[in-house]
Motif scaffolding. Structure first.
Motif, PDB file in Angstrom:
ATOM      1  N   MET A  32       0.764  -1.008   0.098  1.00  0.00           N
ATOM      2  CA  MET A  32       0.005   0.047   0.046  1.00  0.00           C
ATOM      3  C   MET A  32       0.879   1.224  -0.089  1.00  0.00           C
ATOM      4  N   ASN A  33       2.043   1.335   0.520  1.00  0.00           N
ATOM      5  CA  ASN A  33       2.891   2.098   0.858  1.00  0.00           C
ATOM      6  C   ASN A  33       3.307   2.786  -0.813  1.00  0.00           C
ATOM      7  N   LEU A  34       3.529   1.700  -1.669  1.00  0.00           N
ATOM      8  CA  LEU A  34       3.899   1.957  -3.087  1.00  0.00           C
ATOM      9  C   LEU A  34       2.803   2.660  -3.783  1.00  0.00           C
ATOM     10  N   VAL A  35       1.626   2.390  -3.584  1.00  0.00           N
ATOM     11  CA  VAL A  35       0.253   2.787  -4.044  1.00  0.00           C
ATOM     12  C   VAL A  35       0.235   3.948  -3.659  1.00  0.00           C
ATOM     13  N   ALA A  36       0.190   4.582  -2.442  1.00  0.00           N
ATOM     14  CA  ALA A  36       0.107   5.741  -2.005  1.00  0.00           C
ATOM     15  C   ALA A  36       1.301   6.793  -2.331  1.00  0.00           C
ATOM     16  N   ASN A  37       2.685   6.343  -2.265  1.00  0.00           N
ATOM     17  CA  ASN A  37       3.386   7.065  -2.721  1.00  0.00           C
ATOM     18  C   ASN A  37       3.448   7.476  -4.222  1.00  0.00           C
ATOM     19  N   THR A  38       3.091   6.468  -5.043  1.00  0.00           N
ATOM     20  CA  THR A  38       2.757   6.718  -6.486  1.00  0.00           C
ATOM     21  C   THR A  38       1.588   7.757  -6.761  1.00  0.00           C
ATOM     22  N   ALA A  39       0.435   7.744  -5.888  1.00  0.00           N
ATOM     23  CA  ALA A  39      -0.347   8.581  -6.224  1.00  0.00           C
ATOM     24  C   ALA A  39       0.112   9.947  -5.871  1.00  0.00           C
ATOM     25  N   VAL A  40       0.865  10.148  -4.678  1.00  0.00           N
ATOM     26  CA  VAL A  40       1.715  11.595  -4.523  1.00  0.00           C
ATOM     27  C   VAL A  40       2.481  11.867  -5.476  1.00  0.00           C
ATOM     28  N   ILE A  41       3.318  11.217  -6.098  1.00  0.00           N
ATOM     29  CA  ILE A  41       4.014  11.415  -7.177  1.00  0.00           C
ATOM     30  C   ILE A  41       3.218  11.690  -8.495  1.00  0.00           C
ATOM     31  N   LEU A  42       2.080  11.249  -8.756  1.00  0.00           N
ATOM     32  CA  LEU A  42       1.513  11.488  -9.718  1.00  0.00           C
ATOM     33  C   LEU A  42       0.745  13.182  -9.555  1.00  0.00           C
ATOM     34  N   VAL A  43       0.368  13.249  -8.635  1.00  0.00           N
ATOM     35  CA  VAL A  43      -0.013  14.667  -8.086  1.00  0.00           C
ATOM     36  C   VAL A  43       1.116  15.853  -8.490  1.00  0.00           C
ATOM     37  N   ALA A  44       2.399  15.259  -7.981  1.00  0.00           N
ATOM     38  CA  ALA A  44       3.491  16.380  -8.391  1.00  0.00           C
ATOM     39  C   ALA A  44       3.700  16.292  -9.674  1.00  0.00           C
ATOM     40  N   VAL A  45       3.426  15.303 -10.257  1.00  0.00           N
ATOM     41  CA  VAL A  45       3.842  15.246 -12.142  1.00  0.00           C
ATOM     42  C   VAL A  45       2.822  16.466 -12.480  1.00  0.00           C
ATOM     43  N   LEU A  46       1.559  16.222 -12.223  1.00  0.00           N
ATOM     44  CA  LEU A  46       0.447  17.241 -12.711  1.00  0.00           C
ATOM     45  C   LEU A  46       0.851  18.745 -12.441  1.00  0.00           C
ATOM     46  N   HIS A  47       1.460  18.957 -11.157  1.00  0.00           N
ATOM     47  CA  HIS A  47       1.772  20.261 -10.725  1.00  0.00           C
ATOM     48  C   HIS A  47       3.091  20.735 -11.633  1.00  0.00           C
ATOM     49  N   ILE A  48       3.988  19.709 -11.978  1.00  0.00           N
ATOM     50  CA  ILE A  48       5.082  20.086 -12.982  1.00  0.00           C
ATOM     51  C   ILE A  48       4.390  20.424 -14.228  1.00  0.00           C
ATOM     52  N   TYR A  49       3.549  19.747 -14.680  1.00  0.00           N
ATOM     53  CA  TYR A  49       2.873  20.125 -15.989  1.00  0.00           C
ATOM     54  C   TYR A  49       2.280  21.442 -15.782  1.00  0.00           C
ATOM     55  N   PHE A  50       1.480  21.796 -14.850  1.00  0.00           N
ATOM     56  CA  PHE A  50       0.982  23.017 -14.845  1.00  0.00           C
ATOM     57  C   PHE A  50       2.207  24.159 -14.834  1.00  0.00           C
ATOM     58  N   LEU A  51       3.089  23.830 -14.217  1.00  0.00           N
ATOM     59  CA  LEU A  51       4.302  24.803 -14.130  1.00  0.00           C
ATOM     60  C   LEU A  51       4.662  25.100 -15.607  1.00  0.00           C
ATOM     61  N   TYR A  52       4.787  24.075 -16.357  1.00  0.00           N
ATOM     62  CA  TYR A  52       5.296  24.084 -17.622  1.00  0.00           C
ATOM     63  C   TYR A  52       4.172  25.045 -18.433  1.00  0.00           C
ATOM     64  N   LEU A  53       2.872  24.452 -18.305  1.00  0.00           N
ATOM     65  CA  LEU A  53       2.086  25.197 -19.081  1.00  0.00           C
ATOM     66  C   LEU A  53       1.741  26.879 -18.700  1.00  0.00           C
ATOM     67  N   GLU A  54       2.011  27.068 -17.510  1.00  0.00           N
ATOM     68  CA  GLU A  54       1.686  28.730 -16.772  1.00  0.00           C
ATOM     69  C   GLU A  54       2.929  29.349 -17.130  1.00  0.00           C
ATOM     70  N   MET A  55       4.121  28.878 -16.998  1.00  0.00           N
ATOM     71  CA  MET A  55       5.395  29.518 -17.017  1.00  0.00           C
ATOM     72  C   MET A  55       5.929  29.496 -18.682  1.00  0.00           C
ATOM     73  N   PHE A  56       5.822  28.499 -19.378  1.00  0.00           N
ATOM     74  CA  PHE A  56       6.412  28.540 -20.457  1.00  0.00           C
ATOM     75  C   PHE A  56       5.530  28.417 -21.703  1.00  0.00           C
ATOM     76  N   GLN A  57       4.065  28.158 -21.608  1.00  0.00           N
ATOM     77  CA  GLN A  57       3.152  27.880 -22.734  1.00  0.00           C
ATOM     78  C   GLN A  57       2.128  28.670 -22.630  1.00  0.00           C
ATOM     79  N   TRP A  58       2.024  29.991 -21.517  1.00  0.00           N
ATOM     80  CA  TRP A  58       0.874  30.484 -21.248  1.00  0.00           C
ATOM     81  C   TRP A  58       0.407  31.309 -22.734  1.00  0.00           C
ATOM     82  N   THR A  59       1.487  32.211 -23.353  1.00  0.00           N
ATOM     83  CA  THR A  59       1.000  32.825 -24.497  1.00  0.00           C
ATOM     84  C   THR A  59       1.577  32.132 -25.984  1.00  0.00           C
TER      85      THR A  59
END
Length: 121
Positions: free
Chosen positions: A1-28
């Motif tokens: 279960m630890n692996l599943v929970a940590n994977t979910a946390v990492i997936l949320v982190a990856v989403l936020h890295i993608y949001f960073l990319y979109l907002e900082m580098f793709q906005w315009t």
């Protein structure tokens, strides 16, 4: 279960890295204009604000990655804190800007938080 929970946390982190990319580098650029449904004039006027928002998403991602790498009680507390920050941001964004934000940002964090709490309790 630890692996599943940590994977979910990492997936949320990856989403936020993608949001960073979109907002900082793709906005315009075409991708950012399409995703955020902005016109070029608005995007150019708000680019600095979007980049600042992207930076905050990067900080959330860093905290989530840190929490996934931590151990013991520190890991639990970090995961709860950073996932809680994401949930609050997603709830506020869903309320104030666009309802889709709840499903894109808050819901994955809520699922990850449920998995984390299930792992520890």
């Amino acid at each position: 279960m630890n692996l599943v929970a940590n994977t979910a946390v990492i997936l949320v982190a990856v989403l936020h890295i993608y949001f960073l990319y979109l907002e900082m580098f793709q906005w315009t650029k075409p991708l950012g204009l399409k995703i955020f449904r902005n016109d070029a004039e608005f995007a150019n006027k708000s680019a600095v604000l979007a980049a600042n928002q992207g930076l905050y998403n990067g900080f959330l991602a860093a905290g989530l990655i840190w929490s996934a790498m931590a151990s013991g009680n520190e890991a639990l507390h970090l995961k709860i804190f950073f996932l809680g920050c994401v949930i609050v941001a997603g709830l506020y964004g869903g309320y104030s800007a666009n309802k889709k934000i709840f499903f894109i940002q808050a819901l994955p964090a809520l699922i990850a938080l449920a998995l984390v709490l299930n792992m520890y309790f």
